[in-house]
Design a protein around this motif. Structure first.
Motif, PDB file in Angstrom:
ATOM      1  N   GLY A   1      18.959 -35.654 -10.017  1.00  0.00           N
ATOM      2  CA  GLY A   1      20.359 -35.351  -9.741  1.00  0.00           C
ATOM      3  C   GLY A   1      20.863 -36.014  -8.474  1.00  0.00           C
ATOM      4  N   PHE A   2      20.055 -35.968  -7.405  1.00  0.00           N
ATOM      5  CA  PHE A   2      20.461 -36.591  -6.147  1.00  0.00           C
ATOM      6  C   PHE A   2      20.455 -38.113  -6.262  1.00  0.00           C
ATOM      7  CE2 PHE A   2      18.795 -32.445  -4.772  1.00  0.00           C
ATOM      8  CZ  PHE A   2      19.885 -31.982  -4.077  1.00  0.00           C
ATOM      9  N   SER A   3      19.505 -38.672  -7.048  1.00  0.00           N
ATOM     10  CA  SER A   3      19.479 -40.129  -7.208  1.00  0.00           C
ATOM     11  C   SER A   3      20.718 -40.626  -7.932  1.00  0.00           C
ATOM     12  CB  SER A   3      18.216 -40.548  -7.975  1.00  0.00           C
ATOM     13  OG  SER A   3      18.230 -40.027  -9.301  1.00  0.00           O
ATOM     14  N   VAL A   4      21.173 -39.856  -8.932  1.00  0.00           N
ATOM     15  CA  VAL A   4      22.407 -40.231  -9.637  1.00  0.00           C
ATOM     16  C   VAL A   4      23.599 -40.187  -8.689  1.00  0.00           C
ATOM     17  CG1 VAL A   4      24.005 -39.560 -11.463  1.00  0.00           C
ATOM     18  CG2 VAL A   4      21.550 -39.510 -11.891  1.00  0.00           C
ATOM     19  N   LEU A   5      23.645 -39.165  -7.833  1.00  0.00           N
ATOM     20  CA  LEU A   5      24.761 -39.056  -6.897  1.00  0.00           C
ATOM     21  C   LEU A   5      24.739 -40.195  -5.878  1.00  0.00           C
ATOM     22  CD1 LEU A   5      24.852 -35.207  -6.183  1.00  0.00           C
ATOM     23  CD2 LEU A   5      26.293 -36.525  -7.724  1.00  0.00           C
ATOM     24  N   LEU A   6      23.555 -40.531  -5.375  1.00  0.00           N
ATOM     25  CA  LEU A   6      23.463 -41.586  -4.366  1.00  0.00           C
ATOM     26  C   LEU A   6      23.814 -42.954  -4.936  1.00  0.00           C
ATOM     27  CD1 LEU A   6      20.219 -40.497  -2.468  1.00  0.00           C
ATOM     28  CD2 LEU A   6      22.582 -40.237  -1.725  1.00  0.00           C
TER      29      LEU A   6
ATOM     30  N   SER B   1      24.214 -33.197 -16.843  1.00  0.00           N
ATOM     31  CA  SER B   1      25.437 -32.555 -16.360  1.00  0.00           C
ATOM     32  C   SER B   1      25.134 -31.195 -15.738  1.00  0.00           C
ATOM     33  CB  SER B   1      26.436 -32.419 -17.501  1.00  0.00           C
ATOM     34  OG  SER B   1      27.582 -31.709 -17.077  1.00  0.00           O
ATOM     35  N   GLU B   2      24.243 -30.429 -16.377  1.00  0.00           N
ATOM     36  CA  GLU B   2      23.873 -29.117 -15.838  1.00  0.00           C
ATOM     37  C   GLU B   2      23.141 -29.266 -14.510  1.00  0.00           C
ATOM     38  OE1 GLU B   2      24.085 -24.988 -16.116  1.00  0.00           O
ATOM     39  OE2 GLU B   2      24.951 -26.534 -17.418  1.00  0.00           O
ATOM     40  N   LEU B   3      22.278 -30.268 -14.408  1.00  0.00           N
ATOM     41  CA  LEU B   3      21.551 -30.499 -13.153  1.00  0.00           C
ATOM     42  C   LEU B   3      22.490 -30.958 -12.048  1.00  0.00           C
ATOM     43  CD1 LEU B   3      18.884 -30.823 -11.554  1.00  0.00           C
ATOM     44  CD2 LEU B   3      18.730 -33.139 -12.483  1.00  0.00           C
ATOM     45  N   LEU B   4      23.470 -31.795 -12.404  1.00  0.00           N
ATOM     46  CA  LEU B   4      24.403 -32.307 -11.403  1.00  0.00           C
ATOM     47  C   LEU B   4      25.227 -31.199 -10.764  1.00  0.00           C
ATOM     48  CD1 LEU B   4      25.729 -35.633 -12.972  1.00  0.00           C
ATOM     49  CD2 LEU B   4      24.311 -35.378 -10.933  1.00  0.00           C
ATOM     50  N   LYS B   5      25.495 -30.130 -11.500  1.00  0.00           N
ATOM     51  CA  LYS B   5      26.276 -29.031 -10.943  1.00  0.00           C
ATOM     52  C   LYS B   5      25.583 -28.462  -9.704  1.00  0.00           C
ATOM     53  CE  LYS B   5      28.333 -27.653 -15.350  1.00  0.00           C
ATOM     54  NZ  LYS B   5      28.454 -26.567 -16.367  1.00  0.00           N
ATOM     55  N   TYR B   6      24.280 -28.258  -9.800  1.00  0.00           N
ATOM     56  CA  TYR B   6      23.540 -27.699  -8.666  1.00  0.00           C
ATOM     57  C   TYR B   6      23.377 -28.730  -7.550  1.00  0.00           C
ATOM     58  CZ  TYR B   6      22.448 -24.068 -12.063  1.00  0.00           C
ATOM     59  OH  TYR B   6      22.540 -23.066 -12.989  1.00  0.00           O
ATOM     60  N   SER B   7      23.143 -29.983  -7.915  1.00  0.00           N
ATOM     61  CA  SER B   7      23.020 -31.025  -6.893  1.00  0.00           C
ATOM     62  C   SER B   7      24.330 -31.208  -6.137  1.00  0.00           C
ATOM     63  CB  SER B   7      22.600 -32.350  -7.545  1.00  0.00           C
ATOM     64  OG  SER B   7      21.377 -32.208  -8.234  1.00  0.00           O
ATOM     65  N   LEU B   8      25.444 -31.122  -6.855  1.00  0.00           N
ATOM     66  CA  LEU B   8      26.749 -31.275  -6.220  1.00  0.00           C
ATOM     67  C   LEU B   8      27.038 -30.119  -5.272  1.00  0.00           C
ATOM     68  CD1 LEU B   8      28.840 -32.496  -9.288  1.00  0.00           C
ATOM     69  CD2 LEU B   8      28.026 -33.860  -7.366  1.00  0.00           C
ATOM     70  N   ILE B   9      26.618 -28.904  -5.636  1.00  0.00           N
ATOM     71  CA  ILE B   9      26.819 -27.757  -4.745  1.00  0.00           C
ATOM     72  C   ILE B   9      26.054 -27.955  -3.445  1.00  0.00           C
ATOM     73  CG2 ILE B   9      26.382 -25.288  -4.469  1.00  0.00           C
ATOM     74  CD1 ILE B   9      26.877 -24.952  -7.449  1.00  0.00           C
TER      75      ILE B   9
ATOM     76  N   VAL C   1      25.106 -30.844  -2.115  1.00  0.00           N
ATOM     77  CA  VAL C   1      25.729 -31.941  -1.366  1.00  0.00           C
ATOM     78  C   VAL C   1      27.002 -31.468  -0.672  1.00  0.00           C
ATOM     79  CG1 VAL C   1      26.911 -34.152  -1.639  1.00  0.00           C
ATOM     80  CG2 VAL C   1      24.733 -33.758  -2.780  1.00  0.00           C
ATOM     81  N   ALA C   2      27.783 -30.616  -1.338  1.00  0.00           N
ATOM     82  CA  ALA C   2      29.071 -30.187  -0.782  1.00  0.00           C
ATOM     83  C   ALA C   2      28.913 -29.148   0.321  1.00  0.00           C
ATOM     84  CB  ALA C   2      29.951 -29.631  -1.895  1.00  0.00           C
ATOM     85  N   THR C   3      27.890 -28.305   0.240  1.00  0.00           N
ATOM     86  CA  THR C   3      27.737 -27.215   1.214  1.00  0.00           C
ATOM     87  C   THR C   3      26.794 -27.556   2.367  1.00  0.00           C
ATOM     88  OG1 THR C   3      25.965 -26.232  -0.126  1.00  0.00           O
ATOM     89  CG2 THR C   3      28.206 -25.449  -0.499  1.00  0.00           C
ATOM     90  N   LEU C   4      26.043 -28.627   2.247  1.00  0.00           N
ATOM     91  CA  LEU C   4      25.056 -28.956   3.286  1.00  0.00           C
ATOM     92  C   LEU C   4      25.686 -29.145   4.668  1.00  0.00           C
ATOM     93  CD1 LEU C   4      22.066 -29.442   3.808  1.00  0.00           C
ATOM     94  CD2 LEU C   4      22.428 -31.870   3.295  1.00  0.00           C
ATOM     95  N   PRO C   5      26.788 -29.894   4.817  1.00  0.00           N
ATOM     96  CA  PRO C   5      27.376 -30.043   6.163  1.00  0.00           C
ATOM     97  C   PRO C   5      27.788 -28.721   6.793  1.00  0.00           C
ATOM     98  CG  PRO C   5      28.262 -31.681   4.666  1.00  0.00           C
ATOM     99  CD  PRO C   5      27.504 -30.716   3.822  1.00  0.00           C
ATOM    100  N   VAL C   6      28.347 -27.808   5.995  1.00  0.00           N
ATOM    101  CA  VAL C   6      28.765 -26.513   6.535  1.00  0.00           C
ATOM    102  C   VAL C   6      27.558 -25.696   6.975  1.00  0.00           C
ATOM    103  CG1 VAL C   6      29.987 -24.370   6.024  1.00  0.00           C
ATOM    104  CG2 VAL C   6      30.819 -26.536   5.093  1.00  0.00           C
ATOM    105  N   LEU C   7      26.479 -25.728   6.196  1.00  0.00           N
ATOM    106  CA  LEU C   7      25.271 -24.992   6.551  1.00  0.00           C
ATOM    107  C   LEU C   7      24.629 -25.545   7.820  1.00  0.00           C
ATOM    108  CD1 LEU C   7      23.612 -24.533   3.038  1.00  0.00           C
ATOM    109  CD2 LEU C   7      24.898 -22.847   4.363  1.00  0.00           C
ATOM    110  N   ILE C   8      24.784 -26.833   8.062  1.00  0.00           N
ATOM    111  CA  ILE C   8      24.215 -27.440   9.271  1.00  0.00           C
ATOM    112  C   ILE C   8      25.027 -27.064  10.506  1.00  0.00           C
ATOM    113  CG2 ILE C   8      23.739 -29.636  10.422  1.00  0.00           C
ATOM    114  CD1 ILE C   8      23.062 -30.805   7.697  1.00  0.00           C
TER     115      ILE C   8
END
Length: 301
Positions: free
Chosen positions: A69-74, A264-272, A274-281
């Motif tokens: 999932g992350f490789s597809v996004l990158l 598509s199902e895997l990308l949903k979790y990978s996208l979450i 990716v989107a929340t990581l900066p806020v958590l940091i």
């Protein structure tokens, strides 16, 4: 013979107190599990194989660890553009919002400001009743902000609840006597705000920065309404487009459709993630200011 020091006796808790504390610990444990488990589940699902995620094998730990999932996004160039746009919108929008909020909240906190109660009623009224989507869109269009970066920075620059919190903080933390003393020394209002108010307002500024930054980072509806050019899309809108694109089957055989659905199902979790990581940091670094500012800002209304 020297007198021996008295040993303090431990207060024995009653049975009712022990039952109450046990119930509190159980409730807090359940709350922690309810908060932590979804986060662990999303992270585990994002690094599991698409087949394991689709079949529901992932409960707690990753199954058949895979970073597909992350490789597809990158490999998607729009992700980098979306990240840069979101960073710009979050940074610029937060600076504008915090500055405008302080500029309106501080005068409203001073008793010498004429008409502050009436103005506060008008501001609070907008929190309960709004003009609606269509009138807002027409205003943005008449200001020639459609398909520009300003459409995500100006229309929702000030949030009423943040103004109320900042106003309460200034009322409880910046006494009138301090302003009077500065005026006797010949200090102007702008210099007083710059040299006295802002240094004493670090907790509430941190609260405002966190609230506005998180809201700006997660915002996608305004971009969906006002933006047309793909090079202006924030990360959230780019992620939405990727999910829609992977959900469309088109003309393909059954095996390819199954693989596309699993991805598509895997990308949903990978996208979450990716989107929340900066806020958590960022959140751990401003947490103490967040708690302090919220408590101080809620002392007086």
């Amino acid at each position: 013979m020297a007198a021996t020091a008295a040993v303090p006796k431990k207060i024995k808790e009653s049975a009712g107190d022990r039952i109450f504390l046990t119930a509190i610990y159980i409730i807090l444990t359940l709350v922690v599990i309810a908060i932590v488990y979804p986060l662990v589940f999303i992270i585990s699902s994002s690094i599991s194989s698409p087949a394991a995620v689709t079949s529901g094998k992932v409960w707690l730990y990753p199954v058949d660890i895979s970073f597909k999932g992350f490789s597809v996004l990158l490999k998607t160039p729009e992700i980098t553009t979306g990240y840069l746009n979101s960073i710009f919108y979050t940074t610029a929008g937060t600076l504008i919002s915090v500055a405008l909020t302080i500029m309106i909240a501080y005068p409203l906190s001073r008793r010498t400001f004429f008409g502050r109660n009436a103005l506060m009623m008008v501001i609070t009224f907008t929190m309960i009743f709004s003009g609606g989507l269509i009138p807002t869109y027409m205003v943005v269009r008449e200001m020639h902000l459609i398909d520009t970066r300003w459409a995500l920075l100006i229309p929702n620059a000030i949030w009423v609840w943040q103004v109320i919190i900042a106003r309460s903080f200034f009322q409880s933390s910046i006494p009138e006597e301090l302003l009077e003393a500065s005026e006797i020394d010949g200090c102007s209002d702008l210099r007083f705000i710059r040299s006295v108010v802002l240094p004493l307002s670090k907790p509430i500024i941190a609260v405002l920065v966190l609230m506005y930054a998180v809201g700006q980072w997660n915002s996608y509806f305004d971009a969906l309404i006002y933006l047309k050019s793909a090079n202006l899309f924030p990360l959230q809108l780019v992620l939405r487009s990727i999910i829609i694109m992977n959900n469309s089957s088109g003309n393909m055989d059954a095996m390819a459709m199954v693989e596309r659905q699993q991805l598509s199902e895997l990308l949903k979790y990978s996208l979450i993630v990716v989107a929340t990581l900066p806020v958590l940091i960022i959140y751990p670094f401003v947490q103490r200011y967040f708690v302090q500012g919220m408590l101080v800002g809620s002392v007086k209304g």
